[in-house]
Write a protein that holds these residues in place. Structure first.
Motif, PDB file in Angstrom:
ATOM      1  N   ILE A  65      61.009  -0.302  30.604  1.00 15.13           N
ATOM      2  CA  ILE A  65      61.557   1.030  30.837  1.00 15.13           C
ATOM      3  C   ILE A  65      60.710   1.969  29.985  1.00 15.13           C
ATOM      4  O   ILE A  65      60.708   1.846  28.758  1.00 15.13           O
ATOM      5  N   PRO A  66      59.955   2.873  30.633  1.00 14.77           N
ATOM      6  CA  PRO A  66      59.015   3.711  29.889  1.00 14.77           C
ATOM      7  C   PRO A  66      59.651   4.539  28.780  1.00 14.77           C
ATOM      8  O   PRO A  66      59.055   4.713  27.723  1.00 14.77           O
ATOM      9  N   HIS A  67      60.858   5.027  29.014  1.00 14.03           N
ATOM     10  CA  HIS A  67      61.545   5.843  28.016  1.00 14.03           C
ATOM     11  C   HIS A  67      63.044   5.735  28.273  1.00 14.03           C
ATOM     12  O   HIS A  67      63.475   5.724  29.427  1.00 14.03           O
ATOM     13  N   PRO A  68      63.860   5.677  27.235  1.00 14.69           N
ATOM     14  CA  PRO A  68      65.306   5.520  27.435  1.00 14.69           C
ATOM     15  C   PRO A  68      65.967   6.643  28.221  1.00 14.69           C
ATOM     16  O   PRO A  68      66.998   6.426  28.854  1.00 14.69           O
ATOM     17  N   LEU A  69      65.394   7.829  28.207  1.00 16.72           N
ATOM     18  CA  LEU A  69      66.001   8.942  28.930  1.00 16.72           C
ATOM     19  C   LEU A  69      65.483   9.081  30.353  1.00 16.72           C
ATOM     20  O   LEU A  69      65.960   9.934  31.099  1.00 16.72           O
ATOM     21  N   VAL A  70      64.507   8.256  30.717  1.00 22.37           N
ATOM     22  CA  VAL A  70      63.955   8.284  32.076  1.00 22.37           C
ATOM     23  C   VAL A  70      64.529   7.080  32.814  1.00 22.37           C
ATOM     24  O   VAL A  70      64.322   5.938  32.417  1.00 22.37           O
ATOM     25  N   HIS A  71      65.233   7.319  33.890  1.00 24.54           N
ATOM     26  CA  HIS A  71      65.893   6.262  34.654  1.00 24.54           C
ATOM     27  C   HIS A  71      64.886   5.665  35.631  1.00 24.54           C
ATOM     28  O   HIS A  71      64.866   5.990  36.825  1.00 24.54           O
ATOM     29  N   GLN A  72      64.067   4.782  35.081  1.00 25.54           N
ATOM     30  CA  GLN A  72      62.989   4.195  35.873  1.00 25.54           C
ATOM     31  C   GLN A  72      62.596   2.870  35.230  1.00 25.54           C
ATOM     32  O   GLN A  72      62.638   2.723  34.016  1.00 25.54           O
ATOM     33  N   ILE A  73      62.230   1.893  36.066  1.00 28.41           N
ATOM     34  CA  ILE A  73      61.682   0.652  35.543  1.00 28.41           C
ATOM     35  C   ILE A  73      60.333   0.395  36.201  1.00 28.41           C
ATOM     36  O   ILE A  73      60.122   0.740  37.368  1.00 28.41           O
TER      37      ILE A  73
END
Length: 127
Positions: A65-73
């Motif tokens: 997950i690139p960043h905890p606040l970005v909902h993306q895997i």
């Protein structure tokens, strides 16, 4: 309040052309690539990764997950052969997960029916 809408965590922004899944081939390894799943989290990432690792044709499967606040895997897959594409093993993994889900549903429904017969609970009004 200075917070994003809660729905931004799971609804795609179709007005801006946001896609659920994108694929990028690895430039250094011919039998590897990265899938980006938008609006997903560890639930899907770990489930798909574990299913991929059960496949003998998969050399590597991992997600981040690139960043905890970005909902993306970002799911990276490498196969053992350059003739087998990462897309194919991902499709097989998703199909296998669907079969496992169907089996789980069927077994749960059978267990509920057995319990109802054993306890004479046709109406479930005894609780």
């Amino acid at each position: 309040m200075n917070a994003p809408e809660r729905s931004a965590a799971f609804l795609l922004d179709e007005d801006n052309g946001e896609e659920k899944v994108t694929y990028a081939s690895d430039t250094k390894v011919s039998n590897a690539g990265t899938f980006t799943f938008n609006k997903e989290d560890h639930t899907l990432g770990n489930l798909v990764r574990m299913q991929l690792l059960r496949d003998p044709n998969v050399r590597f499967a991992g997600y981040k997950i690139p960043h905890p606040l970005v909902h993306q895997i970002d799911l990276k897959i490498q196969t053992i052969s350059s003739t087998l594409a990462p897309i194919d093993v991902l499709l097989n993994a998703v199909e296998d997960l669907g079969d496992e889900t169907d089996t789980l549903n069927r077994e749960a429904e059978d267990a509920i029916e057995r319990w109802k017969k054993e306890n004479n609970a046709g109406g479930m009004g005894q609780f």
